[in-house]
Design a protein around this motif. Structure first.
Motif, PDB file in Angstrom:
ATOM      1  N   MET A 102      -4.978 -10.698  -5.486  1.00 45.47           N
ATOM      2  CA  MET A 102      -5.196  -9.504  -6.267  1.00 45.47           C
ATOM      3  C   MET A 102      -6.007  -8.526  -5.413  1.00 45.47           C
ATOM      4  SD  MET A 102      -4.816  -8.041  -9.338  1.00 45.47           S
ATOM      5  CE  MET A 102      -4.387  -9.377 -10.406  1.00 45.47           C
ATOM      6  N   LEU A 103      -5.494  -7.325  -5.292  1.00 47.94           N
ATOM      7  CA  LEU A 103      -6.210  -6.239  -4.628  1.00 47.94           C
ATOM      8  C   LEU A 103      -6.510  -5.196  -5.693  1.00 47.94           C
ATOM      9  CD1 LEU A 103      -7.173  -4.576  -2.149  1.00 47.94           C
ATOM     10  CD2 LEU A 103      -4.837  -3.723  -1.991  1.00 47.94           C
ATOM     11  N   VAL A 104      -7.775  -4.883  -5.882  1.00 46.74           N
ATOM     12  CA  VAL A 104      -8.187  -3.873  -6.859  1.00 46.74           C
ATOM     13  C   VAL A 104      -8.666  -2.659  -6.080  1.00 46.74           C
ATOM     14  CG1 VAL A 104      -9.710  -3.362  -8.797  1.00 46.74           C
ATOM     15  CG2 VAL A 104      -8.842  -5.687  -8.485  1.00 46.74           C
ATOM     16  N   THR A 105      -8.051  -1.508  -6.341  1.00 46.74           N
ATOM     17  CA  THR A 105      -8.390  -0.308  -5.588  1.00 46.74           C
ATOM     18  C   THR A 105      -8.167   0.955  -6.406  1.00 46.74           C
ATOM     19  OG1 THR A 105      -7.905   0.967  -3.573  1.00 46.74           O
ATOM     20  CG2 THR A 105      -6.071  -0.231  -4.549  1.00 46.74           C
ATOM     21  N   GLY A 106      -9.029   1.910  -6.234  1.00 44.97           N
ATOM     22  CA  GLY A 106      -8.850   3.221  -6.823  1.00 44.97           C
ATOM     23  C   GLY A 106      -7.961   4.097  -5.944  1.00 44.97           C
ATOM     24  N   ASN A 107      -7.697   3.622  -4.731  1.00 45.38           N
ATOM     25  CA  ASN A 107      -6.875   4.324  -3.757  1.00 45.38           C
ATOM     26  C   ASN A 107      -5.481   3.690  -3.735  1.00 45.38           C
ATOM     27  OD1 ASN A 107      -6.214   6.094  -1.765  1.00 45.38           O
ATOM     28  ND2 ASN A 107      -7.244   4.985  -0.132  1.00 45.38           N
ATOM     29  N   PHE A 108      -4.893   3.595  -4.888  1.00 42.36           N
ATOM     30  CA  PHE A 108      -3.657   2.855  -5.117  1.00 42.36           C
ATOM     31  C   PHE A 108      -2.526   3.242  -4.168  1.00 42.36           C
ATOM     32  CE2 PHE A 108       0.133   1.776  -7.593  1.00 42.36           C
ATOM     33  CZ  PHE A 108      -0.194   0.510  -8.052  1.00 42.36           C
ATOM     34  N   LYS A 109      -2.284   4.523  -3.990  1.00 47.20           N
ATOM     35  CA  LYS A 109      -1.116   4.984  -3.231  1.00 47.20           C
ATOM     36  C   LYS A 109      -1.121   4.547  -1.769  1.00 47.20           C
ATOM     37  CE  LYS A 109      -3.200   9.366  -2.247  1.00 47.20           C
ATOM     38  NZ  LYS A 109      -3.151  10.759  -2.112  1.00 47.20           N
ATOM     39  N   ASP A 110      -2.285   4.323  -1.180  1.00 48.34           N
ATOM     40  CA  ASP A 110      -2.344   3.924   0.231  1.00 48.34           C
ATOM     41  C   ASP A 110      -1.914   2.480   0.457  1.00 48.34           C
ATOM     42  OD1 ASP A 110      -3.106   6.410   0.992  1.00 48.34           O
ATOM     43  OD2 ASP A 110      -5.214   5.911   1.313  1.00 48.34           O
ATOM     44  N   PHE A 111      -1.761   1.709  -0.593  1.00 47.44           N
ATOM     45  CA  PHE A 111      -1.387   0.311  -0.452  1.00 47.44           C
ATOM     46  C   PHE A 111       0.043   0.033  -0.911  1.00 47.44           C
ATOM     47  CE2 PHE A 111      -5.961   0.403  -0.559  1.00 47.44           C
ATOM     48  CZ  PHE A 111      -6.283  -0.435   0.485  1.00 47.44           C
ATOM     49  N   ILE A 112       0.799   1.087  -1.154  1.00 44.03           N
ATOM     50  CA  ILE A 112       2.173   0.928  -1.614  1.00 44.03           C
ATOM     51  C   ILE A 112       3.124   1.060  -0.428  1.00 44.03           C
ATOM     52  CG2 ILE A 112       3.961   1.853  -3.141  1.00 44.03           C
ATOM     53  CD1 ILE A 112       1.512   0.535  -4.531  1.00 44.03           C
ATOM     54  N   SER A 113       3.951   0.042  -0.240  1.00 41.93           N
ATOM     55  CA  SER A 113       4.980   0.037   0.800  1.00 41.93           C
ATOM     56  C   SER A 113       6.329   0.139   0.104  1.00 41.93           C
ATOM     57  CB  SER A 113       4.898  -1.255   1.612  1.00 41.93           C
ATOM     58  OG  SER A 113       6.036  -1.396   2.415  1.00 41.93           O
ATOM     59  N   ASN A 114       7.127   1.111   0.477  1.00 42.12           N
ATOM     60  CA  ASN A 114       8.410   1.332  -0.194  1.00 42.12           C
ATOM     61  C   ASN A 114       9.345   0.130  -0.146  1.00 42.12           C
ATOM     62  OD1 ASN A 114       7.673   3.911  -0.896  1.00 42.12           O
ATOM     63  ND2 ASN A 114       8.586   4.825   0.909  1.00 42.12           N
ATOM     64  N   ASN A 115       9.350  -0.586   0.952  1.00 41.51           N
ATOM     65  CA  ASN A 115      10.314  -1.670   1.116  1.00 41.51           C
ATOM     66  C   ASN A 115       9.914  -2.966   0.432  1.00 41.51           C
ATOM     67  OD1 ASN A 115      11.812   0.051   2.719  1.00 41.51           O
ATOM     68  ND2 ASN A 115      10.777  -0.597   4.581  1.00 41.51           N
ATOM     69  N   ASP A 116       8.637  -3.256   0.367  1.00 41.05           N
ATOM     70  CA  ASP A 116       8.185  -4.564  -0.094  1.00 41.05           C
ATOM     71  C   ASP A 116       7.385  -4.525  -1.388  1.00 41.05           C
ATOM     72  OD1 ASP A 116       9.258  -5.719   2.251  1.00 41.05           O
ATOM     73  OD2 ASP A 116       7.471  -5.151   3.364  1.00 41.05           O
ATOM     74  N   THR A 117       7.344  -3.389  -2.060  1.00 42.18           N
ATOM     75  CA  THR A 117       6.486  -3.255  -3.232  1.00 42.18           C
ATOM     76  C   THR A 117       7.281  -2.849  -4.459  1.00 42.18           C
ATOM     77  OG1 THR A 117       4.693  -2.587  -1.768  1.00 42.18           O
ATOM     78  CG2 THR A 117       4.378  -2.184  -4.103  1.00 42.18           C
ATOM     79  N   GLN A 118       7.075  -3.594  -5.521  1.00 45.39           N
ATOM     80  CA  GLN A 118       7.698  -3.279  -6.810  1.00 45.39           C
ATOM     81  C   GLN A 118       6.642  -2.612  -7.692  1.00 45.39           C
ATOM     82  OE1 GLN A 118       8.618  -6.765  -9.086  1.00 45.39           O
ATOM     83  NE2 GLN A 118       9.211  -5.596 -10.885  1.00 45.39           N
ATOM     84  N   ILE A 119       6.916  -1.415  -8.159  1.00 42.31           N
ATOM     85  CA  ILE A 119       6.001  -0.712  -9.055  1.00 42.31           C
ATOM     86  C   ILE A 119       6.205  -1.256 -10.464  1.00 42.31           C
ATOM     87  CG2 ILE A 119       5.308   1.533 -10.010  1.00 42.31           C
ATOM     88  CD1 ILE A 119       4.804   1.220  -6.973  1.00 42.31           C
ATOM     89  N   VAL A 120       5.131  -1.776 -11.046  1.00 39.03           N
ATOM     90  CA  VAL A 120       5.177  -2.286 -12.412  1.00 39.03           C
ATOM     91  C   VAL A 120       4.776  -1.180 -13.378  1.00 39.03           C
ATOM     92  CG1 VAL A 120       4.257  -4.015 -14.006  1.00 39.03           C
ATOM     93  CG2 VAL A 120       4.668  -4.619 -11.604  1.00 39.03           C
ATOM     94  N   GLU A 121       3.698  -0.477 -13.026  1.00 39.11           N
ATOM     95  CA  GLU A 121       3.214   0.662 -13.814  1.00 39.11           C
ATOM     96  C   GLU A 121       2.707   1.705 -12.822  1.00 39.11           C
ATOM     97  OE1 GLU A 121      -0.246   1.716 -17.081  1.00 39.11           O
ATOM     98  OE2 GLU A 121       0.271  -0.370 -16.742  1.00 39.11           O
ATOM     99  N   THR A 122       3.331   2.850 -12.776  1.00 36.92           N
ATOM    100  CA  THR A 122       3.022   3.877 -11.789  1.00 36.92           C
ATOM    101  C   THR A 122       1.526   4.186 -11.730  1.00 36.92           C
ATOM    102  OG1 THR A 122       5.199   4.861 -12.108  1.00 36.92           O
ATOM    103  CG2 THR A 122       3.535   6.230 -11.038  1.00 36.92           C
ATOM    104  N   GLY A 123       0.959   4.063 -10.533  1.00 31.36           N
ATOM    105  CA  GLY A 123      -0.449   4.367 -10.313  1.00 31.36           C
ATOM    106  C   GLY A 123      -1.428   3.354 -10.873  1.00 31.36           C
TER     107      GLY A 123
END
Length: 55
Positions: free
Chosen positions: A1-22
């Protein structure tokens, strides 16, 4: 689990599934699954005692 307020910097388009935007995403590699959560989302999970399974 990674908890961050800087959510967008940890999103990779190829390997990340968005469950709830932001608020919640799941990043997958061949050997690991990592939930990425906004602090407010994590606080809610802790409050209600329902933290997502990482398996």
């Amino acid at each position: 689990m990674l908890v961050t307020g800087n959510f967008k910097d940890f999103i990779s388009n190829n390997d990340t599934q968005i469950v709830e935007t932001g608020r919640h995403a799941i990043h997958s590699t061949p050997t690991h699954i990592l939930h990425i959560a906004h602090p407010e989302k994590m606080m809610n999970w802790l409050r209600v005692g329902e933290i997502p399974d990482t398996n």
